[in-house]
Design an enzyme around this catalytic site. Sequence first.
Site, PDB file in Angstrom:
ATOM      1  N   ASN A   1      43.026  25.726  49.834  1.00 47.73           N
ATOM      2  CA  ASN A   1      42.134  25.831  49.298  1.00 47.73           C
ATOM      3  C   ASN A   1      41.806  24.656  48.349  1.00 47.73           C
ATOM      4  OD1 ASN A   1      42.257  28.926  47.747  1.00 47.73           O
ATOM      5  ND2 ASN A   1      44.027  28.990  48.579  1.00 47.73           N
TER       6      ASN A   1
ATOM      7  N   CYS B   1      49.209  31.259  41.374  1.00 44.74           N
ATOM      8  CA  CYS B   1      48.741  31.457  43.356  1.00 44.74           C
ATOM      9  C   CYS B   1      47.471  30.516  43.215  1.00 44.74           C
ATOM     10  CB  CYS B   1      49.640  32.194  43.248  1.00 44.74           C
ATOM     11  SG  CYS B   1      48.382  34.168  42.725  1.00 44.74           S
TER      12      CYS B   1
ATOM     13  N   ASP C   1      43.968  32.926  42.698  1.00 41.37           N
ATOM     14  CA  ASP C   1      43.584  33.487  40.922  1.00 41.37           C
ATOM     15  C   ASP C   1      44.345  33.887  39.417  1.00 41.37           C
ATOM     16  OD1 ASP C   1      41.162  33.954  42.797  1.00 41.37           O
ATOM     17  OD2 ASP C   1      41.979  35.847  43.227  1.00 41.37           O
TER      18      ASP C   1
ATOM     19  N   TRP D   1      47.104  36.618  39.207  1.00 38.63           N
ATOM     20  CA  TRP D   1      46.978  38.193  39.247  1.00 38.63           C
ATOM     21  C   TRP D   1      48.122  38.661  40.363  1.00 38.63           C
ATOM     22  CZ3 TRP D   1      40.531  38.151  39.306  1.00 38.63           C
ATOM     23  CH2 TRP D   1      40.908  38.218  40.435  1.00 38.63           C
TER      24      TRP D   1
END
Length: 855
Positions: free
Chosen positions: A334, A445, A447, A449
């Site tokens: 990421n 994590c 995002d 959510w």
Amino acid sequence: MDLPRTRVGRSTSLRDPSDTRFTDSDKIEGAGSWEALEWTKIEPVSRSVPQGLQGFLLEAERVIVEGYGVVLVNTDEAGTLFVTNFRLLFLSDGSRNIIALGTIPLATIEKFNKIVMKLPAAPRQTDRSPSRRLLQVIGKDMRIIVFGFRPRTKQRRAVYDALLRCTKPLRIWDLYAFASGPSRFTNSDPKVRLLDEYFRLLGLSSYHASTRMIEDGSFTLSNELWRISSLNSSYTMCPTYPFALLIPRSVSDEELLQASTFRGRCRLPVITWCNRGAVLARSAQPLVGIMMNMRSNADEKLVAALCTQIFGSREQRRKLYIADARPRKNALANGAMGGGSESSSNYFQSEIVFFGIDNIHAMRESLVRLRDYLDTHGSASSDGMSSFLRHGGWTWGGGNLSSMSASVSTLGDSGWLIHVQSVLAGSAWIAARVALESASVLVHCSDGWDRTTQLVSLASLLLDPYYRTIKGFQALVEKDWLAFGHPFADRAGMPSLSGSGSMPFELSRQSSTGSFSSSPSRQASGSFTSQAPATSHTQNNYSPIFLQWVDCVSQLLRLYPLAFEFSSGFLVDLLDSILSCRFGNFLCNSEKERQQAGISDSCGCLWAYMADMRALNGGYHVHYNPFYEPSKHNGPLLPPAAALAPTVWPQFHLRWACPMESQAGELEAQCRNMSKRFTELQKAKEETDARVKETTATMESLAAELQNEKVISTSAKELASRASRESAAIKRALQSLGCKVHFSGDGDCTVGIESNPTEIPQKSVYFSSKEESAGTGVSNEKSELSVSVTVLADDVSNNPINRFCESLCPLHTREGGCRWPDAACAQFGSQFVGLKANFDAFDRLSIYDRYFQPE
């Protein structure tokens, strides 16, 4: 080959009875279990929509398309199929009841496709190959349904087109939740409930939130460590966060704005649960960049403020754990898109931990494999054949005895239980750090959510007994899932205001296109041809994240059956209601979108609906856990790693494929019935005891009255006896004076006195009086004495009566006067014309003592 079974009058058709297009050549002579369908045995009878259907429809539910003579292949049952604006409804022709397996809400349908099954041609029919028109419907609730339609009719096309229009509306306003309206399940403001939960966490339970408090902004309360901020009240800082945030008291709103720019989607670290100084916090990934060297002073200060000093120690501060739910390699990958993970050197007294939980796409494919496995190896499959009859019999779990391990490995290959175990293990680890070390934990994590919500909410459930009650569980779901922006619309494949859910509906998945199942062990007779285009799930964000979390809760309920007020049935009903999109609570992707859509005012409330269900049976409803004992587990639940071995959730995963084996809650039902019966008996006992007490009091009152009656009777007898004795005394006294005395049977007495034999006119006087016993109102016949005296009209002074009166009456004075002037003898001129035996007077006269001796 099995002989065909005849189905008489089980289904009908819309076709005219005079239509004779069906001939003997149309009959299908297939092999195997498909022979049970016998399409041409259905007698074509014209019929309109049944009048009794209206009793099965919900409020504002209307029929769009109906199909007659449809067969539910799973159970080989004929009936009528209706497509309404809310669900696919299958009504049995035999029982005229709704068949649960064939009735599924439109929003619960994940995909559907048309299948044409071509069967081997029968002997002497080499010129043509018969085919069957099937419609396969796959649900998000683990079921696979197959409907069979009569050939050369347009009913399947009509149902298919209706499903295309209704299962995936392009606008959120087209959902059934808006058509039905709030009805009687009105929804109060969820913001008020969120503030009440914040007040509870801060120890300010004496405060109660209200709409006015939200409007004037007076909800920004605090304690010595934490405060409620209204910085995001207009959702300008972070559109996916709630309007109120719980943050450290030492951090200003300006620093919050700066820290939000360093986190993905501006989801900065905020507190979701606290207990004195230890907290659970959540956020999105930090934007450290591809070189992993970007920093933010405001973010580091905010995270450091989560580590307060330990109570009783001035210098020692709590340790901070930063839990990254992703695999380490995913977190590093990421970084190429600007994300990444924290460095422990940049955050004071911190430790970074990776949980290795896969993303939403892995969870989606895992559930697909589990569903296919259950449909293939279940006792009732979508092709109508039991797994024990497949592959020529002698089967175990749907496979040959030699392939036992293959069946088990297929379940393991689905990966679902492994994913559930990963979430359970991560949550238990977080709860242990908070409970045992009094540490603070920041969870994120990518995002923040999906996996973050799973871990934080499950850890809160383990730490706080309040969340293990029905009311607390609602507060937990509304806080961590709804308020903090889990994208329910995207994960359920429904439209939302943001438009991410408005893509064309996925009709089939590549792994199962053209067949009933992607499992290699499924080998049905005949060949399949699908008429639905294949699309990939990578084009959307559908994923069973919330379903997986509820599965984790059911595993904890299995481990700790005494710790939860709610039952597994409560969790199943909750999931079914959410997947159906019947209520507005779980629509849209965030609190902001639900506010913009006016969900609270336009749609019904799921919590009110479930509360109404429980109110019908009180404490014995299926939602209540009959084994719940809060005193047994009034603290944190810290399951060891060895206990975190999940199993397939029977009540949810097996209810369609293995109906008999899914009745794991039957023990709860028996216990609930026994408890209900015990309570009824206890109530009956209390009522009986009350009646016994009442009867005892009545008997005591009657005994007292009887005793009084006995006293009165004894007194009356004594008075009667005394009257008898006095009458005898008077008789003797009068007889001693030469009077003739006669007592009649009714108590009258006649006294005759003669002074000479010469008869003169006589005067007869009758005088009678009644003696009443004092204060009792009881009269005795023997107490009445009437005396009739006949006297001669002689001179009064020489009359013997005067002498009799003067010698007899004790009230006669020596001077010749009378001390009883009101007496009858005094009124009649000293003539003894009447003397009433007044027993009280005779007592005062003391006749016995003055004149007579006892006999």
